[in-house]
Design a protein around this motif. Structure first.
Motif, mmCIF file in Angstrom:
data_model
loop_
_atom_site.group_PDB
_atom_site.id
_atom_site.type_symbol
_atom_site.label_atom_id
_atom_site.label_comp_id
_atom_site.label_asym_id
_atom_site.label_seq_id
_atom_site.Cartn_x
_atom_site.Cartn_y
_atom_site.Cartn_z
ATOM 1 N N SER B 46 0.896 -1.299 -0.010
ATOM 2 C CA SER B 46 -0.120 -0.115 0.096
ATOM 3 C C SER B 46 0.945 1.410 -0.077
ATOM 4 O O SER B 46 0.305 2.412 -0.088
ATOM 5 C CB SER B 46 -0.923 0.186 1.320
ATOM 6 O OG SER B 46 -0.164 -0.138 2.267
ATOM 7 N N ARG B 47 2.170 1.073 0.168
ATOM 8 C CA ARG B 47 3.214 2.330 0.246
ATOM 9 C C ARG B 47 3.168 2.769 -1.474
ATOM 10 O O ARG B 47 3.445 3.684 -1.489
ATOM 11 C CB ARG B 47 4.257 1.743 0.630
ATOM 12 C CG ARG B 47 5.544 3.001 0.452
ATOM 13 C CD ARG B 47 5.296 4.101 1.435
ATOM 14 N NE ARG B 47 6.130 5.328 0.927
ATOM 15 C CZ ARG B 47 5.700 6.440 0.306
ATOM 16 N NH1 ARG B 47 4.496 6.145 -0.566
ATOM 17 N NH2 ARG B 47 6.584 7.328 0.075
ATOM 18 N N VAL B 48 2.924 1.978 -2.096
ATOM 19 C CA VAL B 48 3.001 2.122 -3.764
ATOM 20 C C VAL B 48 2.100 3.456 -3.939
ATOM 21 O O VAL B 48 0.919 3.217 -3.936
ATOM 22 C CB VAL B 48 3.168 1.075 -4.808
ATOM 23 C CG1 VAL B 48 3.277 1.240 -5.996
ATOM 24 C CG2 VAL B 48 4.017 0.112 -4.062
ATOM 25 N N GLU B 49 2.453 4.385 -4.788
ATOM 26 C CA GLU B 49 1.699 5.417 -5.288
ATOM 27 C C GLU B 49 1.491 5.017 -6.646
ATOM 28 O O GLU B 49 2.354 4.706 -7.162
ATOM 29 C CB GLU B 49 2.334 6.673 -4.849
ATOM 30 C CG GLU B 49 2.464 7.433 -3.575
ATOM 31 C CD GLU B 49 3.316 8.483 -3.645
ATOM 32 O OE1 GLU B 49 3.413 9.290 -4.344
ATOM 33 O OE2 GLU B 49 4.081 8.560 -2.354
ATOM 34 N N VAL B 50 0.222 5.500 -7.090
ATOM 35 C CA VAL B 50 0.112 5.391 -8.376
ATOM 36 C C VAL B 50 0.885 5.984 -9.250
ATOM 37 O O VAL B 50 1.415 5.607 -10.187
ATOM 38 C CB VAL B 50 -1.514 6.133 -8.836
ATOM 39 C CG1 VAL B 50 -1.727 5.928 -10.237
ATOM 40 C CG2 VAL B 50 -2.556 5.410 -7.917
ATOM 41 N N ALA B 51 1.563 7.372 -8.741
ATOM 42 C CA ALA B 51 2.548 7.805 -9.335
ATOM 43 C C ALA B 51 3.865 7.136 -9.923
ATOM 44 O O ALA B 51 4.398 7.300 -10.911
ATOM 45 C CB ALA B 51 2.802 9.095 -9.051
ATOM 46 N N MET B 52 3.814 6.483 -8.741
ATOM 47 C CA MET B 52 5.335 5.488 -8.921
ATOM 48 C C MET B 52 5.072 4.665 -10.110
ATOM 49 O O MET B 52 5.822 4.276 -10.956
ATOM 50 C CB MET B 52 5.741 4.967 -7.533
ATOM 51 C CG MET B 52 5.988 5.979 -6.642
ATOM 52 S SD MET B 52 6.143 4.856 -5.043
ATOM 53 C CE MET B 52 6.358 6.229 -3.750
ATOM 54 N N LEU B 54 3.186 4.819 -12.864
ATOM 55 C CA LEU B 54 3.054 5.412 -13.984
ATOM 56 C C LEU B 54 4.628 5.845 -14.379
ATOM 57 O O LEU B 54 4.861 5.875 -15.383
ATOM 58 C CB LEU B 54 2.184 6.704 -14.276
ATOM 59 C CG LEU B 54 0.768 6.208 -13.852
ATOM 60 C CD1 LEU B 54 -0.126 7.524 -13.717
ATOM 61 C CD2 LEU B 54 0.192 5.475 -15.082
ATOM 62 N N ARG B 55 5.240 6.189 -13.572
ATOM 63 C CA ARG B 55 6.626 6.886 -13.389
ATOM 64 C C ARG B 55 7.254 5.716 -14.066
ATOM 65 O O ARG B 55 8.302 5.812 -15.090
ATOM 66 C CB ARG B 55 7.160 7.320 -12.219
ATOM 67 C CG ARG B 55 8.648 7.827 -12.297
ATOM 68 C CD ARG B 55 8.440 9.386 -13.175
ATOM 69 N NE ARG B 55 9.632 9.968 -12.732
ATOM 70 C CZ ARG B 55 9.708 11.097 -12.040
ATOM 71 N NH1 ARG B 55 8.472 11.864 -11.824
ATOM 72 N NH2 ARG B 55 10.762 11.810 -11.903
ATOM 73 N N ALA B 56 7.284 4.474 -13.675
ATOM 74 C CA ALA B 56 8.021 3.199 -14.131
ATOM 75 C C ALA B 56 7.857 3.267 -15.391
ATOM 76 O O ALA B 56 8.592 2.893 -16.216
ATOM 77 C CB ALA B 56 7.602 2.116 -13.121
ATOM 78 N N ARG B 86 -6.835 0.144 -5.043
ATOM 79 C CA ARG B 86 -6.378 1.332 -5.602
ATOM 80 C C ARG B 86 -6.156 0.742 -6.943
ATOM 81 O O ARG B 86 -6.066 1.269 -8.027
ATOM 82 C CB ARG B 86 -4.996 1.691 -4.851
ATOM 83 C CG ARG B 86 -5.282 2.651 -3.600
ATOM 84 C CD ARG B 86 -3.997 2.995 -2.831
ATOM 85 N NE ARG B 86 -4.410 3.474 -1.521
ATOM 86 C CZ ARG B 86 -3.344 3.628 -0.719
ATOM 87 N NH1 ARG B 86 -2.259 3.280 -1.002
ATOM 88 N NH2 ARG B 86 -3.798 3.962 0.546
ATOM 89 N N ILE B 87 -5.085 -0.456 -7.262
ATOM 90 C CA ILE B 87 -4.862 -1.180 -8.152
ATOM 91 C C ILE B 87 -5.794 -1.703 -9.120
ATOM 92 O O ILE B 87 -5.991 -1.446 -10.275
ATOM 93 C CB ILE B 87 -3.669 -2.109 -8.039
ATOM 94 C CG1 ILE B 87 -2.737 -1.676 -7.169
ATOM 95 C CG2 ILE B 87 -3.153 -2.753 -9.194
ATOM 96 C CD1 ILE B 87 -1.952 -0.733 -7.733
ATOM 97 N N LEU B 89 -8.860 -0.246 -9.513
ATOM 98 C CA LEU B 89 -9.172 1.271 -9.897
ATOM 99 C C LEU B 89 -8.200 1.540 -11.181
ATOM 100 O O LEU B 89 -8.521 1.953 -12.256
ATOM 101 C CB LEU B 89 -9.629 2.254 -9.107
ATOM 102 C CG LEU B 89 -10.719 2.150 -8.361
ATOM 103 C CD1 LEU B 89 -10.847 3.375 -7.332
ATOM 104 C CD2 LEU B 89 -11.837 2.048 -9.142
ATOM 105 N N LEU B 90 -7.067 1.681 -10.739
ATOM 106 C CA LEU B 90 -6.144 2.043 -11.843
ATOM 107 C C LEU B 90 -6.012 1.138 -12.900
ATOM 108 O O LEU B 90 -5.748 1.787 -14.124
ATOM 109 C CB LEU B 90 -4.759 2.021 -11.062
ATOM 110 C CG LEU B 90 -3.577 2.428 -12.213
ATOM 111 C CD1 LEU B 90 -3.748 3.815 -12.577
ATOM 112 C CD2 LEU B 90 -2.084 2.365 -11.513
#
Lengths: 338, 144, 129, 658
Positions: B46-52, B54-56, B86-87, B89-90
């Motif tokens: 759960s530490r993983v942000e959506v931004a990370m 996408l950034r990858a 979260r994932i 939805l993503l």
């Protein structure tokens, strides 16, 4: 007979004047007529006399809630005119400690729905400045150079307003409800399901992956990252936005990179996913006409479908993304078993 | 060469307590899997942000694997439920935008499932090889 | 094979114990005896089976087996048994029991091999190898 | 910033698959890296001093270690950093052994990957921030969950060290499964004779408080400061007034199957679990009591001379603080009716080994006689089947239940000794006797006449004869043929299983269960007593099948872990906690419900804007409560919430480096 718009306008003016005269508030935030035809813009009345300039019609789309966070509104007693969607955003802002409810006098308007000017112009077939509008019970009567016609409200209202379930702010959320007299609703029983109002979503869903990608590339490539969508959004209330952050730089200065646009829009959609009040301001203000609201609406539909209905700004917090539990669907369990 | 196998780049976020431990166990057990994966250790999925994520992808990752404890086994009680939501939805939003959600995997791998870690990485690598280079979310300025 | 209602009584097994000084019940069937038996390919029952049958009290099957008479008493099994049960001695005890009942048995000679069994066994015993 | 990179060979473990020279050479070219070196064993004293010297010589302020998993040696290197006066969180480990050299074979590709992993660690450490931990006080009281032999032992050891202990047991008496046994292997001690004194000692120990007929309902807090809610079920008998005379039990008209005897006898609705129960006070089983069903009867209350029967008692919720928790919740035996081929539940003479154990027990349902349940007669030929539901991937548990081999040997011995003339046949797949004097015990069982047949039984069916015997169809691997045995009694060595609520309790305690439902230890070899949750320790079979001596040893181990904690008197808080950048925080509090530890709250900060003081809400993290999962940071929109050791900046840098 006086139209409902005029009666609401009158009621707002009287209330505002009274509040200002009594010294109960320092200022009243509402709308007044804009420079362009059939345009309403935000307006601050600080004296009872100025209250006469306050105005109400179906072109008061601009969400007023974000103004309340601005510096010039701090430490002031403010009366604010709120549509249903604005009031939902306001409630979110209150629950998120962004504004102090104590200092506010909320004037909830019995909103009749908003009419996008472009849509009206297109439906009328004439430039807006040539038109005179009369609010009839069965629709809006347009009188222009080509003659006169009556359009049903369903044909001209914003799709967001067609699906709106909370047009009038809840009595418990406001200090006063401003209800006009006369014909009550522009749309009779606003209960058009979101799927119909936002049929684009289904259209896109039915596309192939490549086609979908092409569609969005075409849309997002127009983005100039002016951040209008963010600034207009009544729930984008962060004190400091991550997109303005320099270290780490979530976005870089290059504004012609599709990947950067994707990044911005995905994250933006995520930040409002479970908080979007569906006012449609993001799409309306976009100078490039990118249908941003589709991303929001898609997330709302997903959340509703898989995690149950939740109406931001109406239902009690916690928001869906702030809580999660064992009982929820596990779309990753079965797959992983293979 | 025409028939050269495409070697995808995989960025994995593994939770410290289960999946990272599972990956460690795969090492201890000398299980073999393709070299394509680079694991980033996070305390909880759960530490993983959506931004990370996408950034990858922007940086040229062909696949992103998020691995956490099995639902109910989270070291922090509820973390992986948040990840799951979260994932979910993503991936749905990525699908909607035509951004190849099949390149984003979320898997539950416990600390003693070394074999599952191996199988997951192997399968993911193979699928990504078949898919070829990711071009949907990649920042084109980014050299691989 | 269904187990007979009555297997060998403890006393019958005691006889073996009495003759050999060995407790067949202690055999844990490691099968090392069969593994090293030079005559195994000629046997209808391997040494470990003989031990198991004895242990289970299925003595009739033991006595019916040709293996008793194929055994060359080379003692390879006995020298290697991890339980010190000396399978060769156990085999011998069964042979002795049978010979006491019927001294001139067919099995004492075998057509396939030119050397009489009994003589070979005696020779082995005499030369201790 | 001056980063030093150290590449470990780990002997040949890394060097054989990864070109360490190439990695070191490449590391030297990485941004901010001023020094790089390869070392044979970094974890060795030599390796440590090499790093230490390099820190001094090259004035390094950050260190990247490319070696084994951080789960292995992170603390080793952190200690070194601290010794060198650097913050322990200025060291970053690139896992090039478990995640690289051990899992790959192509040296070229593995080297490329190793370089990437080093690059990633260098990128991360460049953004490292110093972290510290706080000292938190410890509540010097332990909670032991489960009053079986493991729980009793753990409680006694902690209590003997001088610390108060609460022992919670769900049944009305402590004793657990061991109380049901007759004899114990390999010494054939009478189980009750060695258990009862321990039970009494636990009950009378000044430092031990018993909560029998109670369960743990909720756990919150963290190591040193657990907050536990215990649900004390209503016993309907006032323990202060009851003198244990047993009149109520005698008079009670309601009989129900006695679980303690596996249902082979009857008990009353008001009952004590077994004669030597501790505490020896009866409880009313409300589900079966006539009074609670109909409001009539009340015989027990009438007959009780001390007026101890209290029907109006309510379940009580008791909240206590504890510093450490020992989990000793034990196991259940699988009822083998899922394996139809063994006819359990279909033929009365097919029983479980615990049922046989109860029969052998002098205080059991048959007062120590072994009978055939179908006709009450003595069995002559008894077949034991091993691994019933154990080591069975198809329709059972994949693991070995560990104790069945020995207790079956014990049963054959007891039968042979008590009832000469009985024949015991044991069908087995392997006989596992790892344990002190266990092989000798097995040997003794064989010598006493237990007949072992190597091969699993395929079918147990009624023979259809006058005695209603059962036919056991099996195979003897020695004789290489199918065998059939007409048996009077068939005893199934059933599988030990985790408690059905193990997962729920584990969830409360923050410890995980393995695939089989047993609790997972912190390290399979080196930390077998600890769990992932600090301050929660394991004892006994809740951790995996064990025999009594093993359970007792583990219990003592768990007790010592708790005692160490209490002796220290303080615990270090997690340094890698969440932290709020107040400037960015909007105080929206979306993070608050995410936190499983309720560590996030809102606070008001006063700031000056345009010369005016203004109050503003922001989120704040209680560092003592925060365990550092980062779920809040993963959600925070504005990036105000971050996680020490895994900051967004650090993780972004890692992602960017790849």
């Amino acid at each position: 007979m006086q139209s409902i718009m005029a009666s609401i306008t009158q009621s707002i003016q009287q209330t505002a004047a009274a509040l200002l005269a009594a010294g109960e508030v320092d200022l009243v935030l509402g709308y007044t007529r804009g420079e362009r035809p059939h345009q309403s813009v935000p307006f601050v009345a600080t004296t009872p006399a100025a209250a006469a300039q306050l105005h109400w019609d179906p072109f008061c789309e601009k969400a007023l809630a974000p103004y309340l966070m601005e510096e010039s509104y701090q430490n002031k007693r403010v009366a604010v005119v709120m549509k249903g969607c604005d009031a939902r955003a306001l409630r979110l802002m209150i629950s998120e400690s962004r504004v102090d409810r104590e200092k506010l006098v909320v004037l909830g308007v019995q909103c009749q729905g908003m009419i996008p000017r472009e849509k009206l112009e297109a439906a009328a077939g004439e430039p807006l400045h040539q038109l005179t509008l009369t609010w009839q019970s069965e629709g809006v009567e347009l009188t222009g150079r080509k003659g006169s016609q009556t359009l049903s409200y369903e044909a001209v209202l914003s799709p967001f307003c067609l699906t709106c379930q909370h047009a009038t702010p809840a009595v418990t959320e406001v200090d006063q409800i401003i209800a006009g007299s006369g014909e009550k609703a522009l749309v009779k029983g606003k209960n058009i399901p979101p799927k119909e109002a936002f049929s684009d979503i289904e259209t896109i869903e039915k596309m192939g992956a490549e086609e979908r990608h092409a569609f969005w590339m075409q849309q997002l490539n127009r983005c100039i990252r002016c951040y209008s969508c963010r600034n207009a959004c009544p729930v984008c209330t962060c004190r400091s936005c991550i997109f303005d952050r320099e270290n780490p730089d979530y976005l870089d200065a290059a504004k012609n990179q599709p990947a950067q646009h994707q990044f911005y829009h995905v994250i933006r959609a995520f930040h409002v996913a479970d908080r979007c009040v569906g006012c449609g301001e993001c799409a309306r203000v976009c100078p490039e006409g990118i249908p941003l609201h589709l991303l929001n609406q898609k997330l709302i539909q997903d959340l509703t479908q898989h995690y149950g209905a939740f109406t931001p700004g109406v239902d009690e917090v916690p928001n869906p993304l702030s809580c999660a539990g064992a009982h929820e669907v596990d779309p990753f369990g079965k797959e992983a078993k293979k | 060469m025409m028939n050269e196998i495409y070697e995808p780049k995989i960025v994995a976020f593994c939770c410290n307590w289960c999946s990272y431990a599972g990956a460690d166990l795969a090492g201890t057990g000398r299980l073999k899997y393709p070299e394509n994966i680079r694991i980033i250790r996070v305390p909880c999925s759960s530490r993983v942000e959506v931004a990370m994520i996408l950034r990858a992808f922007q940086n040229g990752a062909d696949g992103v694997l998020i691995a956490g404890c099995h639902p109910g086994d989270c070291h922090y009680d509820t973390g992986n439920y948040h990840t799951r939501k979260r994932i979910h939805l993503l991936t749905s939003l990525m699908d909607f935008m035509g951004l190849s959600p099949e390149r984003l995997w979320l898997r539950w791998i416990s600390g003693n499932e070394a074999d599952k870690f191996q199988a997951t990485v192997t399968a993911f690598t193979q699928e990504l090889r078949a898919m070829g280079a990711s071009d949907k979310v990649r920042d084109l300025r980014c050299s691989r | 094979m269904r187990f007979p209602e009555k297997t060998a009584s403890n006393s019958q097994r005691e006889d073996v114990k009495h003759m050999t000084g060995k407790e067949v019940k202690d055999c844990y069937q490691c099968m090392k005896c069969s593994a090293g038996c030079p005559m195994a390919s000629h046997m209808d029952r391997l040494p470990h089976e003989m031990m198991q049958l004895a242990k289970l009290g299925l003595l009739e099957e033991v006595y019916a087996s040709k293996s008793l008479w194929i055994c060359a008493s080379c003692m390879a099994c006995s020298s290697r048994c991890p339980r010190d049960l000396e399978p060769a001695s156990v085999m011998e005890s069964f042979r002795v029991t049978l010979l006491r009942e019927t001294p001139n048995r067919e099995e004492t000679c075998d057509g396939d091999l030119t050397v009489p069994r009994q003589a070979m066994i005696a020779s082995m015993r005499k030369h201790r190898r | 910033m001056r980063i030093g990179v150290f590449v470990c060979w780990c002997g040949s473990n890394i060097k054989n698959t990864v070109d360490v020279d190439a990695v070191t050479a490449r590391a030297k070219t990485m941004p901010q890296v001023v020094y790089a070196q390869d070392v044979q064993y970094l974890c060795s004293e030599v390796g440590q001093s090499e790093i230490g010297q390099a820190i001094d010589t090259h004035r390094l302020d950050r260190v990247v270690v490319a070696a084994c998993s951080p789960r292995m040696h992170e603390t080793t290197f952190q200690k070194l950093m601290a010794a060198k006066g650097l913050n322990p969180y200025y060291v970053e480990i690139a896992n090039i052994r478990e995640h690289c050299s051990w899992v790959h074979t192509d040296k070229e590709k593995a080297t490329v990957k190793a370089i990437d992993l080093v690059k990633k660690a260098v990128a991360k450490t460049a953004f490292a921030i110093p972290l510290t931990s706080d000292q938190l006080p410890v509540t010097k009281r332990a909670l032991v969950i489960g009053g079986g032999i493991a729980g009793i032992q753990a409680a006694l050891d902690i209590a003997d060290a001088g610390y108060p202990v609460d022992l919670v047991e769900k049944e009305s008496s402590i004793g657990g499964k061991m109380a049901q046994f007759d004899k114990t292997f390999p010494t054939l001690d009478c189980s009750a004779c060695i258990l009862t004194p321990k039970m009494v000692e636990a009950a009378t120990h000044e430092n031990i408080r018993l909560y029998t007929y109670a369960e743990v309902a909720a756990v919150s807090g963290y190591v040193g400061n657990f907050n536990v809610t215990i649900k004390q079920k209503a016993t309907s008998v006032n323990p202060e007034k009851c003198n244990g005379c047993g009149d109520c039990v005698t008079k009670c008209p309601k009989k129900v199957p006695n679980e303690f005897d596996c249902g082979s006898s009857k008990r009353k609705a008001v009952y004590t679990l077994f004669p030597q129960a501790v505490p020896n006070k009866p409880v009313i089983d409300r589900d079966n009591c006539i009074y609670f069903a109909t409001g009539k009867c009340g015989l027990c209350a009438k007959v009780c001379q001390t007026g101890a029967i209290e029907y109006q008692q309510q379940d009580e919720m008791i909240e206590n603080q504890y510093g450490a928790i020992v989990v000793a919740t034990g196991y259940e035996l699988k009822v083998p009716d899922h394996l139809g081929e063994y006819a359990y539940g279909q033929h009365p003479d097919v029983i479980t080994s615990l049922e046989l154990e109860r029969m052998l027990n002098a205080s059991g349902p048959t007062s120590g006689k072994v009978i055939r349940p179908s006709n009450g007669k003595m069995p002559r030929r008894i077949v034991f089947i091993q691994c019933v539901g154990s080591r069975d991937r198809h329709d059972g548990n994949p693991y070995c239940s560990k104790v069945c081999c020995l207790y079956t040997a014990k049963h054959t011995l007891l039968l042979n000794e008590k009832f000469p003339g009985t024949e015991s046949y044991v069908f087995y797949m392997d006989v596992r006797t790892a344990g002190k004097n266990y092989e000798e015990f097995y040997e003794r069982a064989r010598q006493q006449g237990a007949m072992y047949l190597r091969g699993q039984v395929s079918k147990v069916e009624p023979l259809g004869d006058a005695d209603n015997r059962v036919l056991v169809r099996g195979f003897d691997g020695s004789l290489q043929r199918q065998v059939e045995i007409a048996a009077d009694l068939v005893v199934l060595a059933t599988s030990m299983e985790a408690q059905p609520n193990a997962k729920t309790l584990g969830g409360m305690l923050g410890i995980s269960t393995d695939l089989n439902g047993f609790y997972t230890e912190a390290h399979a070899k080196l930390r077998p007593v600890e769990t992932q949750a600090q301050g929660v320790y394991l004892a006994g079979v809740c951790h995996g099948p064990k025999d009594i001596p093993e359970a007792v040893s583990q219990a003592s181990g768990a007790a010592v872990k708790a005692i160490i904690l209490f002796n220290k008197g303080q615990v270090k808080s997690v340094p890698t906690t969440a932290m709020v950048e107040k400037d960015r925080c909007s105080g929206c509090m979306q993070c608050q419900p995410v936190c499983p530890y309720e560590a996030i709250s809102q606070e008001m900060v006063v700031e000056r804007v345009h010369g005016k003081e203004r109050q503003r809400a922001v989120a704040t993290v209680n560092r003592a409560l925060c365990q550092g999962c980062g779920a809040c940071a993963g959600l925070c929109r504005s990036g105000a919430m971050d996680l020490g050791g895994f900051t967004s900046r650090q993780l972004m840098a890692e992602v960017d480096s790849l």
